[in-house]
Every structure is written in C-alpha cells, then in structure tokens.
Write an enzyme that holds these catalytic residues in place. Sequence first.
Site, short mmCIF file in Angstrom:
data_model
loop_
_atom_site.label_atom_id
_atom_site.label_comp_id
_atom_site.label_asym_id
_atom_site.label_seq_id
_atom_site.Cartn_x
_atom_site.Cartn_y
_atom_site.Cartn_z
N THR A 110 -38.36 33.95 -10.83
CA THR A 110 -39.33 33.11 -10.14
C THR A 110 -38.60 31.99 -9.41
OG1 THR A 110 -39.67 31.53 -11.94
CG2 THR A 110 -41.01 33.55 -11.97
N GLU A 111 -39.18 31.55 -8.29
CA GLU A 111 -38.62 30.43 -7.54
C GLU A 111 -39.77 29.50 -7.12
OE1 GLU A 111 -35.53 29.68 -7.18
OE2 GLU A 111 -34.44 31.54 -7.56
N VAL A 112 -39.84 28.36 -7.77
CA VAL A 112 -40.82 27.32 -7.46
C VAL A 112 -40.17 26.31 -6.51
CG1 VAL A 112 -41.95 25.30 -8.50
CG2 VAL A 112 -42.19 27.54 -9.56
#
Length: 303
Positions: A268-270
């Site tokens: 995931t990449e926030v």
Amino acid sequence: MSHNSEPSKKWGTLEKQQWLSEQKIQRSYQDSVVAKIQQLNNDFDIHQYGTLEYQIGNYPLFAVHSKSRDKNKPNIMITGGVHGYETSGVQGAIRFLEKKALDYTEYFNFVVAPCISPWGYETINRWNPETDDPNRSFSLPSPAQEAANIMAYVESLDITFLAHLDLHETTDTDNSVFRPALAARDAITMDNWDIPDGFYLVGDTENPVPEFQKAIIQSVEKVTHIAPGDEKGEMIGDKVEQHGVINYQTRKLGLCAGFSGTQYSSTTEVYPDSPKVDDENCIQAQVAAVVGALDFLIKTDTV
C-alpha cells in the site's frame, strides 16, 4: 551537511557516520508503538522476534499473532514500518489489530509486524543507521538487520502465508530528502518524479493478481481518494496497470512484500502530504486496504 561537493564519489564510512551524526530522535517508539502493541495482549499473542543492535542503541522487535493458530485456516501477514518514517503504515497495522482483526479470526490466522524499522520510526528516516534501505534488503544475505530479523522469524514459523499486505507511504520528502540522499550516497544522478496525490498500490509484476488489487482499491476508495496517473499514464515512473495500481518486481528488488512468497501480495502507498487528508484519514486508508484484501479472499472461496 552538503552532499554535493564530490558528486562522483560514493559515500564511505566517514560520510555515512557524518550522516548518522545528523539524525535526531523525533518521537518515541516505546510510547507510540510498543505501548500500543502491549495493550493488545488480552486478544493476541505478542512475540519479541528479535532485537536491532546498533552502537546508538538497541530496539526490540515485536510481532502480534492470533491467539491460537488453527491449521485449517489460511495465514495472513501484515507488515508496517519497513520504512520507519511512513507513519500510517505502523499505526494502520496497529489500528487494524485494535479495531478489525477479531472480526476476521474465524477465517484467518494473523501474523502482524507493525514496525520493522523502529530507529527509522523514531528519527523519521527511510534508511537504517547504516544508510541501508530496508525495503531493498529482503534478500539473502540481507545487508539490513531490519529485514534479516523479520525474514529469519518468518522462516522459523514454518508456515505458508496466503497473503501479505505491506503498509507504506509515499511522501513529499521522497523527493526533497531521500532521493537526493540516495544520489549522494551512491554518486548517481536521480531525476525526481511527480509524487502521486492519493492512495495507490504496488503489485508484483510476476504475480499481479489484478482482481485482488482492484478489491483493495475499491475498499480504500470509500475512505480516501485514489491517485491518478500522470500525463504519461504512469506513477513514480511506472505504468499504471489499472486504477491506482502499478507493479514492481518485488522479489528481484528485495521488497518486503516479495520475500514471503504468498499467493496474494500488495504494497500500500498512502500520500500523507495531500491537502485532502489528515493523519487519521491515512490510518483509516491502511485499515481499509487490509479489510478490502480480506473480504476479497473470503468472497473468492480462498478460505
């Protein structure tokens, strides 16, 4: 410290020590991570799986397990804080355990390592004290204690994992701090890329499982915005494979999501620097990603 005086020369021991001397503790791993993990001990088993041992100090490493592993249930791995500065990865893993994990224990066994790089967490760093990037170090032998410890621990468990979610962030400091430092350390030229405004996923080129990624994006979309591709149809220099998803060669690059050899994996990449989000929204996005992945696995009869 200026890193531009000798751009053609890689850092040696002296330059690395000078870089380390400039790093400062900015927050407490004990107070904001370990204390929260220890409060989970009524519902989960907490294991110290290793200790980072550096001249600047030692850091205990913790994993949180389902109370009793059922051999008939698939195993899920969740990792956070491989890059310690990526706060919502750490806090998102903890929040999932606090608020959601028990809803899924009838389907899965969990192994969660919320903060793989505690020194990086405290100093808000991508690298470890030896200027190694832990998320390029998930190969054998690993140059980074952070990666080596979790890999050895997972091998010692002697279980197969169905899925692995590795929780990360992409921040403005990737361009302003970390990529320039990498260019200086390795005496290379690095072009900055546009930081995507929003959440996105990195799948595995060798095993992209696009429907799995799509389900995660659809879950996250309910709580925060998904990053668009740039004018080339790319994000951080790679082709957008579907809405909010790019793929990397995770094993070849030594990324955390690749070492576990799972059937389903995603990083995931926030984007915490977006004007559209705050810290809480970033944590919720990480939790939504895990929930979306688990709901997909339940619906597709993999459990």
